[in-house]
Design an enzyme around this catalytic site. Sequence first.
Site, PDB file in Angstrom:
ATOM      1  N   ASP A 464      18.492 -54.664 -25.300  1.00 56.68           N
ATOM      2  CA  ASP A 464      19.733 -54.135 -24.741  1.00 56.68           C
ATOM      3  C   ASP A 464      19.930 -52.719 -25.284  1.00 56.68           C
ATOM      4  O   ASP A 464      19.829 -52.484 -26.494  1.00 56.68           O
ATOM      5  CB  ASP A 464      20.924 -55.025 -25.132  1.00 56.68           C
ATOM      6  N   LEU A 465      20.188 -51.763 -24.378  1.00 59.25           N
ATOM      7  CA  LEU A 465      20.418 -50.390 -24.829  1.00 59.25           C
ATOM      8  C   LEU A 465      21.747 -50.313 -25.567  1.00 59.25           C
ATOM      9  O   LEU A 465      22.761 -50.856 -25.115  1.00 59.25           O
ATOM     10  CB  LEU A 465      20.418 -49.437 -23.633  1.00 59.25           C
ATOM     11  N   ASP A 507      21.969 -52.946 -18.404  1.00 60.81           N
ATOM     12  CA  ASP A 507      21.102 -52.247 -19.358  1.00 60.81           C
ATOM     13  C   ASP A 507      20.315 -53.259 -20.189  1.00 60.81           C
ATOM     14  O   ASP A 507      19.944 -52.977 -21.326  1.00 60.81           O
ATOM     15  CB  ASP A 507      21.916 -51.319 -20.258  1.00 60.81           C
TER      16      ASP A 507
END
Length: 594
Positions: A464-465, A507
């Site tokens: 996950d960004l 994301d």
Amino acid sequence: MGKYRQYFQNLFENTKEAIVFLNLQGEIVDANPAAQVFMGFDLDELKIGDPWRFSNTETPDGKESVKVAAEYMQRAYQGEAVNFPWTLMREDGREYYTEVVLTCVKTSKDTVFVAQITDISDNKRNRKLIKVQSRILEEIANGVALPVILDSICREIELMVPGAISTVMKLNNDGCSLSLVAGPSALGEIRKAFEHLPIGVGNGSCGSAAFSGKGEFVENTYSDERWENIRDIAIQFGVKSCWSMPVIGINGQPIGTVAISQLEQGRPDEFQTQILESMSSLAGMAMQNDERRAKMLEYAQQFRSIVNTLPDLVFILDKTGKYLQIHGSENKQTLLMEKQEELLGRKLQEFLPENEARTVLDTIEKTIQTQKPQIIEYQLRVPAGDTWFEGRTAPIELPETGPACMWIARDITDKKIAEETIAHLAYHDALTDLPNRTLFMTTLKKNLSYAERHQLSGAIMFMDLDDFKEINDEYGHHVADLVLRSVASRIKDKLRSEDTIARIGGDEFVLIIAAISETLEQVKKEMSAIAEKILETVNEPFDISNKQIKATCSIGISIYPEASLDEEELLKKADKAMYQAKNAGKNTYCFYNE
């Protein structure tokens, strides 16, 4: 004998297979505990009353169930082990599908039928869902009108989810409200109530789903805060539960919702959630395809005053394949193998490749012999390029040559490309072209099966960004989308060909690192190296639109088979480990730990 009788009694009582004993009249006389749990009744309830209350009155092919069962019992009585599908009814009225093996046991004292029942509902439901998906994809590919497709989606959902009222809502032009565009079972008053529904938490399951961009499954609309602003609508129409899934557009933002409403409280089971995910994806394809068609129609109308018709190529050929006549406008000449004057009077075998020539000749022969039109699709390399054609034939009679064939050739290259695009989008993320969740879970299941057979270990990574919303807010959706594409491209370049990266959310990315070792220690060592490489790759600034954009990510790792061999469980554990990495300060990775 006593020892064997005890053995069979233990087997009967403890096996997980449902076993039912019936007398010669078809009445239930005994059932093991597994059968009682399976059918939802205790033994006394099973033995009392009409035994056919547990079955549909008719078989799928329209025959009376009682008569069909009597035929099976007659065959079993004659010594045959009869294997057949059968639909049963649970106490709550729901159908479930079974496979039955019926045998007859005769002793000096009694004669009984033994029915061994296996539940095949999951397999049957999954096969049905795949058929439904294929049918709707075909409607999209064939250009069926959007309202018809969306109504089809709702009707199919209602057939698969008993008691459901299915609706589809679409984002209005204002970008901040929804309107109901499909719901064949929804009353007119409901349609009015949901005109211009504001997007936001508190505006029902659909308003909330369009706001959050994720599924919103409300078990009790009368008390859940997600229905706070429109609770009077739920009460008015008796809607007690509502499960909504957002329809995501090509830009990753919601453009509508697909929902299931029920007159009873409850949450969707795994299969019902799968239905919503699949149908919302199909609705998204249909909506976006409709927008493209509308734009194309607008362009076409602008040129209508110049071009009134675009005629197909029409050939008149005799049974030997000789070109007798050719018709078509000048702009169609590039679709001919040669110039028109070069073709006339000569046979198609001189110009077409051998396989295609044989196919066309066979179609001409069948048209003339049967005196019925034929339709085929074929591909040729013509001056205009590689082109797909739809060939439609009709038998004709020419005074000078006798039986002949009229061949109407239509360029369907664009349709073929659209079909391929739709088929690709069904299993890939539109923004990054990575596998989507559906394809990822299928690939993961295969990897887990391979690892189990070969006693190997592998892992999945949930990435996950970090703080991606800040990039979105600062630079806008367009730049943020380019960052997501760049992240996907960078990580994909770092993986082996047998590994997989997929995008399953805004994301969120997941990776399958295929089975690599027999030892847990070696897997952890290699996973750490790969995770470090990914962190380093994402940390490198992204040069986008003359801007240097920095990003980091958090990674959760779950190792199989240690963590699990179930794909959903493995994904949940990797997700949990990812949040541990977030809590550890972000820009790092964590292994799942019980």
